[in-house]
Design a protein around this motif. Structure first.
Motif, PDB file in Angstrom:
ATOM      1  N   ALA A 245     -10.062  -3.025   0.932  1.00 37.86           N
ATOM      2  CA  ALA A 245      -9.726  -4.379   0.517  1.00 37.86           C
ATOM      3  C   ALA A 245      -8.390  -4.499  -0.217  1.00 37.86           C
ATOM      4  CB  ALA A 245     -10.858  -4.943  -0.358  1.00 37.86           C
ATOM      5  N   LEU A 246      -7.346  -3.975   0.387  1.00 40.11           N
ATOM      6  CA  LEU A 246      -6.004  -4.243  -0.165  1.00 40.11           C
ATOM      7  C   LEU A 246      -5.658  -5.694   0.147  1.00 40.11           C
ATOM      8  CD1 LEU A 246      -4.034  -1.045   0.894  1.00 40.11           C
ATOM      9  CD2 LEU A 246      -4.935  -1.621  -1.359  1.00 40.11           C
ATOM     10  N   PHE A 247      -4.833  -6.313  -0.673  1.00 36.46           N
ATOM     11  CA  PHE A 247      -4.432  -7.685  -0.370  1.00 36.46           C
ATOM     12  C   PHE A 247      -3.402  -7.633   0.758  1.00 36.46           C
ATOM     13  CE2 PHE A 247      -5.356  -7.772  -5.014  1.00 36.46           C
ATOM     14  CZ  PHE A 247      -6.577  -8.419  -4.895  1.00 36.46           C
ATOM     15  N   PRO A 248      -3.708  -8.247   1.913  1.00 35.36           N
ATOM     16  CA  PRO A 248      -2.847  -8.072   3.089  1.00 35.36           C
ATOM     17  C   PRO A 248      -1.468  -8.719   2.931  1.00 35.36           C
ATOM     18  CG  PRO A 248      -4.620  -9.639   3.545  1.00 35.36           C
ATOM     19  CD  PRO A 248      -4.891  -9.062   2.185  1.00 35.36           C
TER      20      PRO A 248
ATOM     21  N   LYS B  78       3.076  -4.535  -5.030  1.00 33.27           N
ATOM     22  CA  LYS B  78       2.347  -5.692  -5.602  1.00 33.27           C
ATOM     23  C   LYS B  78       0.841  -5.390  -5.684  1.00 33.27           C
ATOM     24  CE  LYS B  78       5.170  -9.252  -6.453  1.00 33.27           C
ATOM     25  NZ  LYS B  78       6.453  -8.692  -6.338  1.00 33.27           N
ATOM     26  N   ASN B  79       0.342  -4.709  -4.650  1.00 28.71           N
ATOM     27  CA  ASN B  79      -1.076  -4.361  -4.673  1.00 28.71           C
ATOM     28  C   ASN B  79      -1.406  -3.505  -5.897  1.00 28.71           C
ATOM     29  OD1 ASN B  79      -3.274  -4.903  -2.534  1.00 28.71           O
ATOM     30  ND2 ASN B  79      -1.365  -4.872  -1.348  1.00 28.71           N
ATOM     31  N   ILE B  80      -0.566  -2.489  -6.140  1.00 28.51           N
ATOM     32  CA  ILE B  80      -0.865  -1.608  -7.274  1.00 28.51           C
ATOM     33  C   ILE B  80      -0.599  -2.334  -8.586  1.00 28.51           C
ATOM     34  CG2 ILE B  80      -0.404   0.623  -8.354  1.00 28.51           C
ATOM     35  CD1 ILE B  80       0.431   1.671  -5.614  1.00 28.51           C
TER      36      ILE B  80
ATOM     37  N   LEU C 171       6.855   1.703  -1.020  1.00 25.73           N
ATOM     38  CA  LEU C 171       6.629   0.653  -2.017  1.00 25.73           C
ATOM     39  C   LEU C 171       6.682  -0.775  -1.489  1.00 25.73           C
ATOM     40  CD1 LEU C 171       8.409   1.831  -5.266  1.00 25.73           C
ATOM     41  CD2 LEU C 171       6.068   0.996  -5.020  1.00 25.73           C
ATOM     42  N   GLU C 172       7.636  -1.031  -0.612  1.00 24.84           N
ATOM     43  CA  GLU C 172       7.794  -2.418  -0.156  1.00 24.84           C
ATOM     44  C   GLU C 172       7.068  -2.699   1.164  1.00 24.84           C
ATOM     45  OE1 GLU C 172       8.796  -4.089  -2.553  1.00 24.84           O
ATOM     46  OE2 GLU C 172       9.674  -2.415  -3.655  1.00 24.84           O
ATOM     47  N   ARG C 173       6.338  -1.711   1.655  1.00 30.89           N
ATOM     48  CA  ARG C 173       5.621  -1.910   2.924  1.00 30.89           C
ATOM     49  C   ARG C 173       4.360  -2.759   2.707  1.00 30.89           C
ATOM     50  NH1 ARG C 173       6.716   2.998   6.171  1.00 30.89           N
ATOM     51  NH2 ARG C 173       4.764   2.669   7.260  1.00 30.89           N
ATOM     52  N   PHE C 174       3.874  -3.362   3.779  1.00 31.47           N
ATOM     53  CA  PHE C 174       2.639  -4.149   3.691  1.00 31.47           C
ATOM     54  C   PHE C 174       1.474  -3.332   4.242  1.00 31.47           C
ATOM     55  CE2 PHE C 174       5.758  -7.293   2.948  1.00 31.47           C
ATOM     56  CZ  PHE C 174       5.116  -8.241   2.151  1.00 31.47           C
ATOM     57  N   PRO C 175       0.252  -3.601   3.768  1.00 32.67           N
ATOM     58  CA  PRO C 175      -0.882  -2.767   4.147  1.00 32.67           C
ATOM     59  C   PRO C 175      -1.026  -2.537   5.650  1.00 32.67           C
ATOM     60  CG  PRO C 175      -1.552  -4.227   2.390  1.00 32.67           C
ATOM     61  CD  PRO C 175      -0.125  -4.606   2.758  1.00 32.67           C
TER      62      PRO C 175
ATOM     63  N   GLN D 222      -3.084   6.273   4.198  1.00 36.39           N
ATOM     64  CA  GLN D 222      -2.128   5.721   3.211  1.00 36.39           C
ATOM     65  C   GLN D 222      -2.739   4.519   2.494  1.00 36.39           C
ATOM     66  OE1 GLN D 222       1.011   5.140   6.044  1.00 36.39           O
ATOM     67  NE2 GLN D 222       2.129   6.960   5.360  1.00 36.39           N
ATOM     68  N   GLN D 223      -3.437   3.682   3.257  1.00 37.07           N
ATOM     69  CA  GLN D 223      -4.086   2.513   2.628  1.00 37.07           C
ATOM     70  C   GLN D 223      -5.107   2.966   1.594  1.00 37.07           C
ATOM     71  OE1 GLN D 223      -5.560  -0.600   5.207  1.00 37.07           O
ATOM     72  NE2 GLN D 223      -4.094  -0.085   6.784  1.00 37.07           N
ATOM     73  N   GLN D 224      -5.827   4.027   1.953  1.00 33.79           N
ATOM     74  CA  GLN D 224      -6.865   4.514   1.049  1.00 33.79           C
ATOM     75  C   GLN D 224      -6.250   5.047  -0.246  1.00 33.79           C
ATOM     76  OE1 GLN D 224      -9.532   3.584   1.041  1.00 33.79           O
ATOM     77  NE2 GLN D 224     -11.199   5.001   1.349  1.00 33.79           N
ATOM     78  N   ARG D 225      -5.099   5.707  -0.121  1.00 35.58           N
ATOM     79  CA  ARG D 225      -4.427   6.235  -1.315  1.00 35.58           C
ATOM     80  C   ARG D 225      -3.948   5.083  -2.204  1.00 35.58           C
ATOM     81  NH1 ARG D 225      -2.086   9.454   2.983  1.00 35.58           N
ATOM     82  NH2 ARG D 225      -2.889  11.566   2.898  1.00 35.58           N
ATOM     83  N   VAL D 226      -3.405   4.029  -1.569  1.00 40.66           N
ATOM     84  CA  VAL D 226      -2.940   2.878  -2.353  1.00 40.66           C
ATOM     85  C   VAL D 226      -4.133   2.237  -3.079  1.00 40.66           C
ATOM     86  CG1 VAL D 226      -1.857   0.594  -2.239  1.00 40.66           C
ATOM     87  CG2 VAL D 226      -0.994   2.450  -0.801  1.00 40.66           C
ATOM     88  N   ALA D 227      -5.253   2.139  -2.361  1.00 43.25           N
ATOM     89  CA  ALA D 227      -6.447   1.540  -2.976  1.00 43.25           C
ATOM     90  C   ALA D 227      -6.907   2.374  -4.173  1.00 43.25           C
ATOM     91  CB  ALA D 227      -7.570   1.444  -1.945  1.00 43.25           C
ATOM     92  N   LEU D 228      -6.795   3.691  -4.034  1.00 43.79           N
ATOM     93  CA  LEU D 228      -7.194   4.569  -5.138  1.00 43.79           C
ATOM     94  C   LEU D 228      -6.295   4.337  -6.349  1.00 43.79           C
ATOM     95  CD1 LEU D 228      -8.892   7.015  -6.151  1.00 43.79           C
ATOM     96  CD2 LEU D 228      -7.126   8.491  -5.206  1.00 43.79           C
ATOM     97  N   LEU D 229      -4.992   4.240  -6.086  1.00 38.95           N
ATOM     98  CA  LEU D 229      -4.060   4.019  -7.197  1.00 38.95           C
ATOM     99  C   LEU D 229      -4.290   2.648  -7.840  1.00 38.95           C
ATOM    100  CD1 LEU D 229      -0.728   5.527  -5.855  1.00 38.95           C
ATOM    101  CD2 LEU D 229      -2.433   6.544  -7.365  1.00 38.95           C
ATOM    102  N   ARG D 230      -4.571   1.650  -7.010  1.00 43.61           N
ATOM    103  CA  ARG D 230      -4.810   0.329  -7.575  1.00 43.61           C
ATOM    104  C   ARG D 230      -6.048   0.357  -8.484  1.00 43.61           C
ATOM    105  NH1 ARG D 230      -6.268  -4.807  -3.978  1.00 43.61           N
ATOM    106  NH2 ARG D 230      -8.166  -3.578  -3.830  1.00 43.61           N
ATOM    107  N   ALA D 231      -7.071   1.108  -8.045  1.00 42.35           N
ATOM    108  CA  ALA D 231      -8.300   1.183  -8.851  1.00 42.35           C
ATOM    109  C   ALA D 231      -8.057   1.961 -10.144  1.00 42.35           C
ATOM    110  CB  ALA D 231      -9.411   1.836  -8.032  1.00 42.35           C
ATOM    111  N   LEU D 232      -7.158   2.965 -10.073  1.00 45.86           N
ATOM    112  CA  LEU D 232      -6.925   3.810 -11.256  1.00 45.86           C
ATOM    113  C   LEU D 232      -5.875   3.233 -12.207  1.00 45.86           C
ATOM    114  CD1 LEU D 232      -6.973   7.394  -9.712  1.00 45.86           C
ATOM    115  CD2 LEU D 232      -8.599   6.455 -11.357  1.00 45.86           C
TER     116      LEU D 232
END
Ligand SMILES: Nc1ncnc2c1ncn2[C@@H]1O[C@H](COP(=O)(O)OP(=O)(O)OP(=O)(O)O)[C@@H](O)[C@H]1O
Length: 352
Positions: free
Chosen positions: A90-93, A99-101, A131-135, A142-152
């Motif tokens: 559930a990253l913001f598309p 921005k997501n993080i 950094l500037e890429r979209f999900p 890669q999406q999963q890693r971003v989601a992990l960082l956003r959660a942490l």
């Protein structure tokens, strides 16, 4: 203690999803909730997060009582300092990676700190430049890693993960799993992870809570669960196995794979016996003291060979065996099997 959950029962209408569940997660510990579909894992996670209201029992987070229906206490999810990561990430598309993080860091007012945290974390995961890429332009991993960082990012006191790697292919799963483990340990973040994969639970967790039909069956270290399973269900979790049901006679069980001790079970009681496939040795040379079988099929599994076999003394059942050696044998080949006397797990048959 990071989490203490005591005596929780949970109903959806008439249906009981959790039965008298208690768990504890200490600081820095990673706990895996392991069990088949529908056993109540997600419900337990949602109760801890506050997405579901506790109906009975009590929940402490960081030694603070956050939910207790008897005392009419129910802290909202955002007041619990819990991070969450679910399987669909559930990253913001419509937001970039940055921005997501940043969303996870929205309470951090210091913009320089914010930027540094994001850049450093992405660097650590080998994702500089994203950094500037979209999900939708990122791979699943890669999406999963971003989601992990956003959660942490908000430095939660505990992270809850619900089947976080299930959308990834096997190779990526292993890689992202290792990275997640490293990040959790490095940031000293205790975590509860839902999985239905026993090997994943063994790999990542300090403690495994095995659940079946809304109840905790066993709660112990991975090694303890593997070596001393509490019942046949747990014994059969780790890889292919063979299950028999026979009556106990003279504190022994006589199975088609040999006799095994059943010291703690009364005579004439039914017993369940699990023999793991890896504990059966397949021999090519005839040996009258061993168990005769015929090869149904042989499967090369990389560093192991998996056999499907038909026992001469029980032709109606398929028996599974796994050997470390490389074997080629055609269907119909006669083989002889041996099983160590202490290789079987013997339990009183569970009453329904
Ligand atoms: N909102 C709900 N309303 C009614 N029943 C529900 C609800 N959520 C879950 N259940 C039921 O409660 C039981 C436990 O569900 P839960 O999702 O906690 O299991 P699970 O172990 O996480 O399963 P899975 O691995 O398939 O996600 C199931 O029988 C499920 O059908």
């Amino acid at each position: 203690m990071s989490i203490v959950l005591r005596k929780v029962n949970h109903f959806y209408g008439e249906q009981q999803a959790l039965k008298n569940v208690s768990i504890e997660v200490s600081e820095n510990q990673i706990v895996a909730l392991l069990g088949p579909s529908g056993c109540g894992k997600t419900t337990l996670l949602r109760l801890i997060a506050g997405l579901e209201r506790l109906q009975s029992g009590e929940l402490y987070l960081q030694d603070r009582l956050v939910a207790a229906p008897k005392q009419a206490i129910h802290l909202a999810p955002e007041q619990r300092a819990i991070g969450m990561m679910f399987q669909d990430y559930a990253l913001f598309p419509h937001m970039s990676v940055r921005k997501n993080i940043e969303y996870g860091l929205r309470k951090q007012q210091d913009l320089v700190k914010r930027r540094n945290w994001i850049e450093e974390s992405l660097d650590n995961m080998g994702m500089q430049g994203l950094l500037e890429r979209f999900p939708h332009t990122l791979s699943g991993g890669q999406q999963q890693r971003v989601a992990l960082l956003r959660a942490l990012a908000p430095e939660p006191s505990t992270l809850l993960l619900d089947e976080p790697f299930s959308a990834l292919d096997e190779h990526l799963r292993q890689q992202v799993r290792e990275e997640t483990l490293d990040v959790l340990k490095k940031t000293n973040t205790p975590a509860v992870m839902v999985t239905h994969d026993p090997l994943e639970a063994m790999f990542i967790a300090d403690k495994i809570v095995v659940m079946e039909k809304g109840e905790i069956v066993q709660n112990a270290s991975p090694q303890e669960i593997y070596n001393n399973p509490k019942n046949a269900f747990v014994a059969a979790l780790f890889g292919p196995s063979n299950r028999f049901e026979v009556e106990v006679e003279g504190h022994k069980v006589n199975t088609p794979l040999g006799a095994f001790a059943a010291a703690d079970i009364e005579d004439q009681q039914m017993a369940e016996i699990i023999v793991r496939a890896k504990d059966i040795v397949v021999h090519q040379l005839e040996n009258k003291d061993q168990i005769e079988a015929t090869v149904i099929s042989v499967h090369a599994m990389g560093n192991e060979t998996h056999f499907r076999l038909q026992l001469s003394n029980m032709p109606e059942r398929v028996i599974h065996a796994r050997m470390r050696d490389h074997w080629q044998a055609s269907a119909g080949t006669k083989v002889w099997l041996s099983v160590d006397g202490d290789a079987a797990f013997v339990f009183p048959k569970a009453s329904l």
